[in-house]
Design an enzyme around this catalytic site. Structure first.
Site, PDB file in Angstrom:
ATOM      1  N   LYS A  52       0.838  -1.209   0.000  1.00  0.00           N
ATOM      2  CA  LYS A  52       0.000   0.000   0.000  1.00  0.00           C
ATOM      3  C   LYS A  52       0.871   1.258   0.000  1.00  0.00           C
ATOM      4  O   LYS A  52       0.609   2.202  -0.740  1.00  0.00           O
ATOM      5  CB  LYS A  52      -0.944  -0.015   1.220  1.00  0.00           C
ATOM      6  CG  LYS A  52      -2.039  -1.074   1.081  1.00  0.00           C
ATOM      7  CD  LYS A  52      -2.820  -1.301   2.378  1.00  0.00           C
ATOM      8  CE  LYS A  52      -3.757  -2.503   2.231  1.00  0.00           C
ATOM      9  NZ  LYS A  52      -4.472  -2.842   3.474  1.00  0.00           N
ATOM     10  N   GLN A  96      -4.400  -1.549   9.672  1.00  0.00           N
ATOM     11  CA  GLN A  96      -4.282  -2.870   9.052  1.00  0.00           C
ATOM     12  C   GLN A  96      -4.837  -3.939  10.009  1.00  0.00           C
ATOM     13  O   GLN A  96      -4.419  -4.035  11.152  1.00  0.00           O
ATOM     14  CB  GLN A  96      -2.816  -3.159   8.710  1.00  0.00           C
ATOM     15  CG  GLN A  96      -2.583  -4.472   7.984  1.00  0.00           C
ATOM     16  CD  GLN A  96      -3.206  -4.498   6.580  1.00  0.00           C
ATOM     17  OE1 GLN A  96      -3.160  -3.517   5.843  1.00  0.00           O
ATOM     18  NE2 GLN A  96      -3.812  -5.624   6.223  1.00  0.00           N
ATOM     19  N   ASP A 119     -10.850   2.765   4.094  1.00  0.00           N
ATOM     20  CA  ASP A 119     -11.128   1.326   3.977  1.00  0.00           C
ATOM     21  C   ASP A 119     -12.638   1.086   3.890  1.00  0.00           C
ATOM     22  O   ASP A 119     -13.076  -0.008   3.531  1.00  0.00           O
ATOM     23  CB  ASP A 119     -10.580   0.577   5.208  1.00  0.00           C
ATOM     24  CG  ASP A 119      -9.241  -0.100   4.935  1.00  0.00           C
ATOM     25  OD1 ASP A 119      -8.945  -0.350   3.746  1.00  0.00           O
ATOM     26  OD2 ASP A 119      -8.505  -0.389   5.896  1.00  0.00           O
TER      27      ASP A 119
END
Ligand code: NAP
Length: 291
Positions: A52, A96, A119
């Site tokens: 990412k 994460q 997200d």
């Protein structure tokens, strides 16, 4: 059979995003900025976050990686999230997953400012997505919609079978495909671990989205001739043929299912790269204040 090349499509989209960043800067704007919080040093999470961060660099975003040891307290993590929420220079924030068990995933997600929740896991974004309002949509389902769209695969009126009902993949995927929208209007069946006669259901599908995390679960006898197969699964299995000692396996028994499929995604190189570009797209939207 046509291979759905997520790697190629994701490269094209990255170029489009880089161009938009260029235009943003030319108008006097600032670089989009993604912050990622990584707790502990799980191998898979390390790899995903590294990808990412690298993708951010490729498209001209700023990125900040914030690391904590496994032992970090819930309070400390939440204080950091609040700090990032207040930082006007940071447009998007991801934590994460998974995080250690002593920290509530729900509390952490709810603490992220919905306007920075690239997200798309915050209940405010999930609710907006379900209501068909502008929202940050979970990256993997969004990436799959993009793949279907770019390969001009018709979803309207088709029977889509989604295997898996997780909050980050199966559930949003099934909702999005059933919505009145471009790359939607499908008749959707959601299967999960309690589904009886899964094979009979999957055999009726025009499109199968396999998102259960069980390597090579979907076999040729479970799909009909000409079906479109999207493999979301990424399980690390031991391998003596790779340097790392493991390789990624999808949820689809690729060789035999490919013979029956009209379109199929490989693992790796299918859905995975699309997840990352969806995150970049959401970060760009956050920087442009479009959600
Ligand atoms: P998850 O939270 O573990 O959910 C798995 C789902 O599959 C659950 O709904 C579960 O049912 C269902 N399931 C498990 N065994 C089943 C069976 N035998 N038959 C039918 N359904 C079954 O997993 P996830 O986070 O959604 O991820 C799924 C897979 O996608 C994993 O391999 C993950 O690594 C991968 N993934 C890949 C990407 C990418 O970018 N490529 C992104 C995210 C996830 P219950 O609800 O009944 O337990």
């Amino acid at each position: 059979m046509k291979l759905i090349d997520g790697k190629k499509i994701s490269s094209e989209i990255k170029e489009e995003i880089a161009q938009e960043v260029h235009e943003l800067l030319a108008k006097g704007g600032k670089k989009p900025h993604l912050a990622a919080i990584l707790v502990g040093n799980d191998g898979g999470s390390e790899t995903y976050v590294a990808h990412k961060v690298k993708a951010c660099e490729q498209v001209g975003f700023d990125s900040t990686l914030i690391r904590f040891p496994d032992s970090v307290s819930e309070h400390e993590l939440i204080e950091k999230i609040k700090e990032v929420n207040q930082n006007a220079d940071i447009d998007g924030l991801i934590v994460q997953l998974p995080i250690p068990e002593h920290i509530s995933e729900e509390k952490v997600i709810e603490c992220i400012d919905p306007k920075k929740d690239v997200d798309g896991f915050h209940p405010a974004n999930v609710g907006r997505m379900v209501a068909g309002m502008p929202a940050f949509v979970s990256a993997t389902p969004n990436g799959i919609l993009e793949l279907l769209s770019r390969y001009q695969i018709e979803t309207s009126g088709k029977h889509c079978v989604v295997i898996g009902r997780s909050n980050i993949v199966g559930r949003p995927m099934s909702i999005l495909l059933s919505q009145k929208r471009t790359t939607g209007n499908a008749t959707v069946t959601v299967c999960h671990s309690r589904t009886e006669n899964l094979k009979e259901i999957s055999k009726q599908a025009d499109i199968v989205i396999a998102a259960l995390g069980k390597p090579e679960f979907l076999t040729a006898d479970m799909v009909k001739e000409g079906a479109v197969i999207i493999d979301v699964g990424t399980t690390r299995v031991k391998s003596d043929k790779t340097k790392s000692g493991w390789k990624l396996k999808g949820d689809v028994k690729f060789d035999e299912v490919a013979e029956k499929a009209s379109y199929i995604t490989p693992v790796p190189g299918g859905v995975g790269p699309m997840t990352i570009v969806s995150l970049l797209k959401n970060t760009l939207l956050a920087a442009q204040k479009k959600v």
